[in-house]
Scaffold this active site. Structure first.
Site, mmCIF file in Angstrom:
data_model
loop_
_atom_site.group_PDB
_atom_site.id
_atom_site.type_symbol
_atom_site.label_atom_id
_atom_site.label_comp_id
_atom_site.label_asym_id
_atom_site.label_seq_id
_atom_site.Cartn_x
_atom_site.Cartn_y
_atom_site.Cartn_z
ATOM 1 N N GLY A 335 0.813 -1.203 0.000
ATOM 2 C CA GLY A 335 0.000 0.000 0.000
ATOM 3 C C GLY A 335 0.844 1.248 0.000
ATOM 4 N N PRO A 336 0.182 2.405 -0.137
ATOM 5 C CG PRO A 336 -1.480 3.938 -0.661
ATOM 6 C CD PRO A 336 -1.276 2.544 -0.241
ATOM 7 C CB SER A 659 -7.114 3.535 -15.558
ATOM 8 O OG SER A 659 -6.368 4.493 -14.858
ATOM 9 C CE LYS A 702 -7.332 4.139 -10.887
ATOM 10 N NZ LYS A 702 -7.637 3.407 -12.131
HETATM 11 N N1 ATP Z 1 -4.293 2.713 11.392
HETATM 12 C C1 ATP Z 1 -3.372 3.385 12.085
HETATM 13 N N2 ATP Z 1 -3.541 3.582 13.401
HETATM 14 C C2 ATP Z 1 -2.623 4.259 14.099
HETATM 15 N N3 ATP Z 1 -1.512 4.778 13.601
HETATM 16 C C3 ATP Z 1 -1.281 4.610 12.303
HETATM 17 C C4 ATP Z 1 -2.197 3.911 11.481
HETATM 18 N N4 ATP Z 1 -1.722 3.883 10.238
HETATM 19 C C5 ATP Z 1 -0.550 4.532 10.265
HETATM 20 N N5 ATP Z 1 -0.260 4.969 11.495
HETATM 21 C C6 ATP Z 1 0.923 5.720 11.897
HETATM 22 O O1 ATP Z 1 1.458 6.370 10.769
HETATM 23 C C7 ATP Z 1 2.858 6.390 10.790
HETATM 24 C C8 ATP Z 1 3.417 5.921 9.480
HETATM 25 O O2 ATP Z 1 3.218 4.521 9.341
HETATM 26 P P1 ATP Z 1 4.320 3.535 8.777
HETATM 27 O O3 ATP Z 1 5.670 4.061 8.965
HETATM 28 O O4 ATP Z 1 4.021 2.183 9.310
HETATM 29 O O5 ATP Z 1 3.940 3.607 7.255
HETATM 30 P P2 ATP Z 1 4.326 2.596 6.080
HETATM 31 O O6 ATP Z 1 3.036 2.063 5.581
HETATM 32 O O7 ATP Z 1 5.345 1.640 6.528
HETATM 33 O O8 ATP Z 1 4.861 3.599 4.995
HETATM 34 P P3 ATP Z 1 6.056 3.389 3.913
HETATM 35 O O9 ATP Z 1 5.440 2.662 2.763
HETATM 36 O O10 ATP Z 1 6.408 4.788 3.550
HETATM 37 O O11 ATP Z 1 7.122 2.635 4.607
HETATM 38 C C9 ATP Z 1 3.283 5.530 11.939
HETATM 39 O O12 ATP Z 1 3.677 6.361 12.979
HETATM 40 C C10 ATP Z 1 2.027 4.778 12.312
HETATM 41 O O13 ATP Z 1 1.984 4.490 13.677
#
Ligand code: ATP
Ligand code: MG
Length: 760
Positions: A335-336, A659, A702
């Site tokens: 995911g993003p 798309s 999207k």
């Molecule tokens: N559903 C959620 N509940 C609580 N905190 C969240 C949630 N989603 C993301 N966060 C917080 O957002 C921040 C960024 O998340 P994280 O570093 O895990 O992203 P990632 O998906 O690994 O991104 P990347 O692809 O850039 O590595 C973290 O501090 C995380 O705790």
């Protein structure tokens, strides 16, 4: 090509420039070819020699003086009735001057020879002789006089016809001689000063011993210490044997040699692997769920998957079903950015009572990074997996393979093949790191991989993964995350107490829409951090008294100018602009597609860093509008002498994929009919030349982007209707969805009924 009498030289080599007297009878010949021979092996190159004075030695023996002129390559041979050999000779005198530069080689060669002569105690005659030689080829040939080159070396030199190569070879041979002479000299000196030396060494050793004692590592203790550590490490038998083998090598070698430090490094690594250490795993699904919920809002899919995984493990353990290696899962979170992939990995470790190590694979292009370098390399180290296990300190941690979509491959080997082995439950109980060179059991590791996009994960890897998609959050989910997790965390980080600051959901929502545009929450957390930092400063400097209420004004003044606007109303006010929904590496996004036309003959101009597939969509769009002009109410003559320009901002971000097809068609149709696109409508779908609308990927991302951008209507391919189930309920309720089969329907839905300006 002359045919010459061949005279074999038994185990001897004559070089051009040498004069020899040999006990042979050349008959009436004026020139002969002298070829070295060992047993019945002839060298391929000999020397052409001029026959000089003939002599009679006592006992009816002929002898003749021969002066070697230059090299000759022996060709076809024939023997005559007297048993003599005649050969065709290709004469190869050295080129003068040589075809390429040899100055540096020459002076290097001379310097080396000078040094040798000095060591050998030359009285100056030989060095004068060497100095008198001016041609590089001949200079190299003077090596032929060296008494300590053997037959093979001399033949090699003779057979090296190319002057530069020959001089290089000669230099190498002379360097070898020099090294040998130097060693001999040193040994001689050592023996001479042996008595003194022994005494000196004795003293030094005594000093070293006392230093060691001072440091608490008295003599035998190094080996002893390793022995204890090895015993304590509880290694598998094969590993222990290997460690003991290395240890006894170390003892035999003594501490002085350079290799001993290499062995010690190796042993250190072997010991650092937590061979027998394992965390007590908590197989309690209920507890796990609590931990996961405590750390993250939403993310039902992953949480459920992990709970199931634990439940199954628990049942198996309770019922005594042995671990099935093939049942290992490799969860892959795709995911993003900022959607919580990495951080839920940490939570999973916490929930299952395992250690957590993160291993970033972004930019890893070398298999050795994963697997280590063989010990024969200088500075070799184990690969990242071994290091991860060392860092974890247990053999059953959660290892997060972060950014698997960013591993590359090049000439140093393909890291994904090493990863494949690591991740394959059928193979990973006997993983072999090149450096350690013993088997490692990785089957108890829980691997979790993360990636931003699935497309760039190497196919075979993706095949073994169980993908869980993180599509990004809706604004409401973000509000919940901010309220429950980000805000409290930032409050604490900024040294505030929870009761000192208050914020309402409306303010959080404002920060989300006006200051962030992202699928995840990373930027949101930063913005909230900024707000709280400023508040903390005010409280600390007593400019404000707690409790402080962070209202809209306070938040806006802390964050400065609004960063994002809902632009679709402004952008689509003129005909020729449509709103496409797209997915990029950072999640879903809305793109405005602009079309315009002008006099010209280029037909179609495309800008905005479009990939090939997207360019093709643009062509299809134009052709479709052109061929259906009458139905669309467009006068076919508008195409004459006109060229069209399609632009997709933001020009700096590369875009691709089919798309945007219907949005491109809509933009052109809007331009030509003068009917603007409704500003509430976003669309996604591939289009064919017949005007059919084909399905696309990433619908949920999207739709989330469309929602965040303030759109209320989404046109999507009929065949994507099913994907709407994945869209969160609140978003689904807030928007209208229009599944379509053909472009006619799209245009009917998307274009305002009335033209606002004259047709382009
Ligand atoms: N559903 C959620 N509940 C609580 N905190 C969240 C949630 N989603 C993301 N966060 C917080 O957002 C921040 C960024 O998340 P994280 O570093 O895990 O992203 P990632 O998906 O690994 O991104 P990347 O692809 O850039 O590595 C973290 O501090 C995380 O705790
Ligand atoms: Mg991450």
């Amino acid at each position: 090509m002359p045919r010459l009498l061949l005279i074999p030289l038994e185990d001897a080599v004559v070089f051009p420039g040498m004069e020899v007297t040999l006990p042979v009878d050349p008959g009436d010949e004026t020139q002969v070819l002298l070829v070295p021979r060992h047993e019945s092996d002839y060298a391929t190159v000999g020397v052409v020699a001029e026959v000089g004075e003939r002599m009679r030695l006592p006992g009816r023996i002929h002898a003749v003086q021969l002066s070697a002129l230059h090299r000759g390559i022996a060709g076809a041979a024939q023997s005559d009735p007297q048993g003599r050999l005649w050969v065709d000779v290709e004469e190869r005198p050295d080129e003068i001057p040589p075809p390429s530069k040899t100055r540096e080689l020459e002076s290097e060669y001379r310097a080396t020879v000078e040094e040798i002569l000095e060591l050998r105690g030359d009285d100056g005659r030989v060095s004068a002789f060497v100095r008198s030689i001016t041609e590089p080829g001949a200079l190299a040939d003077t090596s032929g006089y060296a008494p300590d080159l053997n037959y093979e070396q001399k033949v090699e030199l003779l057979q090296t016809v190319d002057v530069v190569e020959r001089l290089t070879l000669a230099l190498e041979l002379q360097r070898g001689r020099l090294a040998e002479l130097q060693i001999r000299k040193r040994i001689r000196e050592d023996v001479e000063s042996g008595a003194q030396k022994q005494q000196r060494e004795y003293l030094l050793r005594r000093q070293m011993d006392s230093i060691r004692k001072e440091l608490g590592e008295d003599d035998a203790s190094v080996a002893e210490e390793y022995r204890t550590k090895i015993a304590e490490a509880e290694m598998p038998d094969a590993v222990r044997e290997q460690a003991e083998r290395e240890l006894s090598r170390l003892e035999r070698m003594g501490d002085q040699s350079g290799e001993s430090s290499m062995i010690r490094t190796y042993l250190d690594w072997l010991i650092a692997v937590p061979w027998s250490k394992r965390s007590e795993e908590r197989l309690d699904p209920v507890h796990a769920r609590e931990v996961l919920d405590a750390d993250h809002a939403g993310l039902e899919d992953v949480k459920e998957r992990i709970t199931e995984y634990l439940a199954v493990r628990k049942l198996r353990a309770e019922r005594g079903v042995p671990d099935d290696r093939r049942s290992g899962v490799i969860l892959t979170l795709i995911g993003p950015p900022g959607t919580g992939k990495t951080s839920i990995g940490e939570s999973i470790a916490r929930a299952t009572g395992r250690e957590f190590v993160r291993m970033s694979l972004g930019g890893v292009r070398d298999e050795a990074e994963i697997r280590g370098h063989r010990r024969t390399y200088i500075g070799a180290l184990p690969g990242r997996l071994v290091r991860a296990l060392r860092d974890a300190g247990t053999m059953n941690p959660v290892i997060m393979l972060d950014e698997v979509d960013k591993v590359g491959a090049d000439w140093r080997g393909d890291p994904s093949s090493a990863l494949l082995e690591v991740l394959d439950p059928a193979q990973n109980h006997s993983f072999r790191d090149h450096y350690l060179d013993v088997e490692l059991d990785l089957s108890h590791v829980l691997f979790i991989a993360t990636a931003n996009v699935a497309e760039t994960i190497p196919g075979p890897l993706l095949d073994r993964m169980e993908v869980i998609r993180f599509d990004g959050y809706t604004s409401e989910e973000k509000v919940a995350i901010a309220r429950g997790y980000l805000w409290p965390r930032q409050v604490e980080r900024n040294g505030l107490r929870p009761e000192e600051v208050e914020v309402s959901d409306d303010v959080l929502r404002m920060v989300i829409t006006e200051y962030t545009r992202e699928a995840g929450v990373r930027q949101l957390e930063r913005e909230l951090g900024t707000v709280l930092r400023k508040t903390a400063t005010e409280i600390a400097s007593e400019a404000a008294a707690p409790p402080v209420v962070v209202d809209l004004d306070r938040a806006r003044s802390a964050l400065g100018r609004q960063k994002f606007f809902q632009e679709s109303a402004v952008r689509t006010a003129v005909p020729g602009v449509s709103t496409a929904l797209a997915v990029t590496g950072t999640g879903g996004d809305v793109l405005f597609i602009e079309a315009t036309s002008m006099p010209g003959a280029q037909e179609l101009l495309l800008t905005g860093q479009l990939g090939d597939v997207m360019k093709e969509s643009a062509r299809i769009a134009l052709s479709y509008v052109r061929s259906h002009a009458p139905e669309l109410g467009v006068d076919p003559s508008v195409f004459e002498g006109k060229e069209f320009h399609l632009h997709v901002p933001a020009g700096a971000i590369p875009k691709d994929g089919p798309s945007a097809g219907i949005a491109m068609t809509t933009a052109i149709a809007s331009l030509l009919t003068g009917r603007p696109v409704k500003h509430t409508v976003g669309m996604t779908g591939e289009v064919t030349l017949q005007g059919r609308v084909l399905p696309i990927g990433g619908l949920k991302q999207k739709v989330l982007a469309a929602h965040a951008a303030g759109l209320t209507d989404v046109i999507l391919p009929e065949r994507n209707r099913g994907d709407l189930d994945e869209v969160p309920d609140d978003v689904r309720e807030a928007m209208s969805f229009h599944p379509v089969m053909s472009i006619d329907e799209v245009l009917k839905l998307a274009l305002e009924p009335k033209p606002v300006q004259a047709v382009a």
